[in-house]
Enzyme design. Structure first.
Site, short mmCIF file in Angstrom:
data_model
loop_
_atom_site.label_atom_id
_atom_site.label_comp_id
_atom_site.label_asym_id
_atom_site.label_seq_id
_atom_site.Cartn_x
_atom_site.Cartn_y
_atom_site.Cartn_z
N HIS A 34 0.84 -1.20 0.00
CA HIS A 34 0.00 0.00 0.00
C HIS A 34 0.87 1.25 0.00
CE1 HIS A 34 -2.85 3.08 1.22
NE2 HIS A 34 -2.19 3.25 2.35
N HIS A 60 3.65 8.01 5.27
CA HIS A 60 2.41 8.66 5.70
C HIS A 60 1.67 7.92 6.81
CE1 HIS A 60 0.20 5.98 2.85
NE2 HIS A 60 -0.85 6.25 3.61
N ASP A 61 1.87 6.64 6.98
CA ASP A 61 1.21 5.88 8.05
C ASP A 61 2.15 5.49 9.19
OD1 ASP A 61 -1.42 5.92 7.13
OD2 ASP A 61 -1.19 4.10 5.94
N GLU A 64 0.94 6.92 12.69
CA GLU A 64 -0.38 6.37 13.03
C GLU A 64 -0.34 4.88 13.34
OE1 GLU A 64 -4.24 6.61 10.44
OE2 GLU A 64 -3.21 8.54 10.40
N ASP A 65 0.35 4.12 12.50
CA ASP A 65 0.32 2.67 12.61
C ASP A 65 1.47 2.08 13.44
OD1 ASP A 65 -1.88 2.78 10.99
OD2 ASP A 65 -0.88 1.98 9.21
#
Length: 185
Positions: A34, A60-61, A64-65
């Site tokens: 992804h 980008h994640d 957050e992740d």
């Protein structure tokens, strides 16, 4: 040329940070797929002219992740990359419904760089719904996600006609994959 070495460093870091993470789809593909798709969409949309934005797309994640500190991103990849990642990172202390509401509300106010990443991210996610949906996502849940993604993207429009076209095509394919086939009689 040096900036593309940084892109590869970011891809390597991203692969290590997300090594155990899988996409929700039935194939359980590595999550890095992804992130690479989002970065590739950004590279195409910018004609390869903004390596820092490609790096931000790869990362980008990460916060957050994987709870990668913004300070680490800034130290390794620069303040601009860290600022873009911060702008596209949801506040995980909020419940999911509030995070989704805020994405719609904040979309028009984002910088152009953040809008591009959000467009690429939503495109990748909608493509996944069409071609490799999570087995526990009902048709209704997939349609609700697509409708919500369209609301977010409405606030991002104007940033990149090419990315918008990719998103629209992904939505069309996803909705077609969920439709009941028409009778041939």
């Amino acid at each position: 040329m040096k900036e593309w070495i940084a892109v590869l460093r970011a891809a390597d870091a991203t692969a290590r940070w997300h090594v155990h993470q899988r996409r929700k789809g039935a194939a359980q593909e590595p999550y890095i797929n992804h992130l690479l798709e989002v970065a590739s969409l950004i590279a195409d949309a910018t004609h390869g002219q903004d390596p820092e934005l490609v790096i931000a797309a790869l990362l980008h994640d990460a916060v957050e992740d994987q709870e990668v500190p913004f300070e680490l991103i800034a130290r390794e990849f620069g303040d601009r990359v860290a600022a873009i990642v911060a702008e596209v990172t949801d506040d995980k202390s909020l419940d999911k419904a509030e995070r989704k509401r805020l994405q719609v509300e904040h979309a028009p106010k984002k910088t152009e760089a953040a809008k591009l990443i959000k467009l690429a991210d939503k495109t990748s996610n909608v493509r996944a719904i069409a071609f490799a949906p999570s087995p526990d996502w009902s048709v209704r849940r997939r349609l609700e996600y697509i409708d919500w993604a369209k609301k977010v993207v409405q606030g991002l429009r104007g940033a990149s006609p090419w990315l918008e076209e990719q998103f629209d095509r992904a939505v069309e394919n996803a909705e077609r994959s969920l439709a009941v086939p028409k009778s041939r009689t």
